[in-house]
Design a protein around this motif. Structure first.
Motif, mmCIF file in Angstrom:
data_model
loop_
_atom_site.group_PDB
_atom_site.id
_atom_site.type_symbol
_atom_site.label_atom_id
_atom_site.label_comp_id
_atom_site.label_asym_id
_atom_site.label_seq_id
_atom_site.Cartn_x
_atom_site.Cartn_y
_atom_site.Cartn_z
ATOM 1 N N ALA A 37 17.216 -18.586 1.305
ATOM 2 C CA ALA A 37 15.874 -18.400 1.876
ATOM 3 C C ALA A 37 15.703 -16.939 2.259
ATOM 4 O O ALA A 37 16.671 -16.257 2.587
ATOM 5 C CB ALA A 37 15.693 -19.291 3.102
ATOM 6 N N ARG A 38 14.432 -16.462 2.192
ATOM 7 C CA ARG A 38 14.131 -15.070 2.553
ATOM 8 C C ARG A 38 12.687 -15.007 3.039
ATOM 9 O O ARG A 38 11.786 -15.512 2.380
ATOM 10 C CB ARG A 38 14.321 -14.171 1.334
ATOM 11 C CG ARG A 38 14.119 -12.701 1.609
ATOM 12 C CD ARG A 38 14.309 -11.920 0.298
ATOM 13 N NE ARG A 38 14.439 -10.524 0.519
ATOM 14 C CZ ARG A 38 15.568 -9.877 0.775
ATOM 15 N NH1 ARG A 38 16.682 -10.546 0.837
ATOM 16 N NH2 ARG A 38 15.590 -8.583 0.957
ATOM 17 N N HIS A 39 12.497 -14.399 4.216
ATOM 18 C CA HIS A 39 11.155 -14.226 4.790
ATOM 19 C C HIS A 39 10.994 -12.804 5.305
ATOM 20 O O HIS A 39 11.953 -12.200 5.782
ATOM 21 C CB HIS A 39 10.928 -15.194 5.955
ATOM 22 C CG HIS A 39 10.723 -16.597 5.527
ATOM 23 N ND1 HIS A 39 11.768 -17.476 5.364
ATOM 24 C CD2 HIS A 39 9.598 -17.282 5.238
ATOM 25 C CE1 HIS A 39 11.285 -18.644 4.984
ATOM 26 N NE2 HIS A 39 9.974 -18.548 4.904
ATOM 27 N N ARG A 40 9.798 -12.303 5.241
ATOM 28 C CA ARG A 40 9.435 -11.019 5.836
ATOM 29 C C ARG A 40 8.657 -11.343 7.100
ATOM 30 O O ARG A 40 7.677 -12.091 7.061
ATOM 31 C CB ARG A 40 8.579 -10.225 4.861
ATOM 32 C CG ARG A 40 8.108 -8.897 5.345
ATOM 33 C CD ARG A 40 9.131 -7.812 5.006
ATOM 34 N NE ARG A 40 8.636 -6.505 5.378
ATOM 35 C CZ ARG A 40 8.063 -5.671 4.529
ATOM 36 N NH1 ARG A 40 7.930 -5.988 3.267
ATOM 37 N NH2 ARG A 40 7.648 -4.505 4.962
ATOM 38 N N VAL A 41 9.099 -10.817 8.243
ATOM 39 C CA VAL A 41 8.522 -11.171 9.540
ATOM 40 C C VAL A 41 8.046 -9.913 10.246
ATOM 41 O O VAL A 41 8.786 -8.943 10.358
ATOM 42 C CB VAL A 41 9.572 -11.882 10.425
ATOM 43 C CG1 VAL A 41 8.985 -12.255 11.767
ATOM 44 C CG2 VAL A 41 10.142 -13.093 9.735
ATOM 45 N N ILE A 42 6.791 -9.930 10.693
ATOM 46 C CA ILE A 42 6.310 -8.931 11.645
ATOM 47 C C ILE A 42 6.457 -9.612 12.998
ATOM 48 O O ILE A 42 5.776 -10.591 13.276
ATOM 49 C CB ILE A 42 4.847 -8.521 11.392
ATOM 50 C CG1 ILE A 42 4.638 -8.089 9.944
ATOM 51 C CG2 ILE A 42 4.431 -7.430 12.363
ATOM 52 C CD1 ILE A 42 5.424 -6.872 9.525
#
Length: 164
Positions: A37-42
Motif C-alpha cells: 500500500a502507498r498513500h500521499r498524505v498532507i
C-alpha cells in the motif's frame, strides 16, 4: 485580412505560489515493486508525507513507514518520521491505514509523540531487566562469615562463636 481561428480567452493568471491540496487530504498512489500500500498524505498540520507498506525481502514481515516529501520529491528515505515492523501483511495493512488516518487528522506531532513514548517504554523495560539481572546476581553472592573474615584477634573469635 484573414480571420484569426483562435478564440479569445481570459488572461492567464500567473502566480509563484504552488498549489497544494488542503491539510488532511489523502491520495492513494501507484504501487512500486514489493509494496502492499502507498498513500500521499498532507498532514493535519500541513506537512507532506508518503506512507508506504513494503514487504521485507522474501519474508512474510512487512514495514510500514511515513517518509517526508519536500517540493514534490520523496526525500530522506533513511530518516522516516515513523517506521514499524509487523509479522503479517494483514497487520501491516491495518497499521498503514491507522498511520494514514492519524497523520491526516492530527498531524506530525502525534506521531512524533507516539514514537518518543515507544522509545521511552523500551528504555524503561531495558532498565528494569538490567535491575532484575543485577538483583539476581547479587542474591547469588554469599556473605562472608565472621570466621573467615577474622583477623586472628581473640575478640573476633569470640564474636564469631557468639553468632554461631
Amino acid at each position: 485580412m484573414a480571420k484569426d481561428p483562435r478564440t479569445p480567452a481570459a488572461p492567464v493568471v500567473r502566480t509563484t505560489q504552488t498549489l497544494q491540496p488542503p491539510c488532511g487530504s489523502v491520495r492513494p498512489c501507484a504501487l512500486y515493486a514489493g509494496e502492499l500500500a502507498r498513500h500521499r498524505v498532507i498532514t493535519g498540520d500541513g506537512f507532506d508525507y508518503v506512507v508506504a507498506t513494503v514487504r521485507e525481502g522474501r519474508q512474510a514481515a512487512c514495514v510500514t513507514g511515513a517518509y517526508p516529501v519536500v517540493r514534490g520529491y520523496l526525500v530522506m528515505m533513511r530518516q522516516p518520521l515513523y517506521e514499524v515492523r509487523q509479522d503479517s501483511a494483514e497487520l501491516a495493512l491495518e497499521e498503514h491505514e491507522r498511520l494514514v488516518s492519524v497523520l491526516a487528522e492530527a498531524g506530525v506531532r502525534v506521531v512524533r509523540a507516539r514514537k518518543l513514548l515507544a522509545a521511552r517504554q523500551r528504555a524503561e523495560a531495558r532498565e528494569a531487566a538490567e535491575r532484575a539481572a543485577a538483583a539476581a546476581a547479587l542474591s547469588k553472592v554469599t556473605p562472608i562469615t565472621l570466621g573467615r573474615a577474622a583477623l586472628g584477634r581473640p575478640e573476633d573469635h569470640e564474636a564469631a562463636a557468639a553468632l554461631s
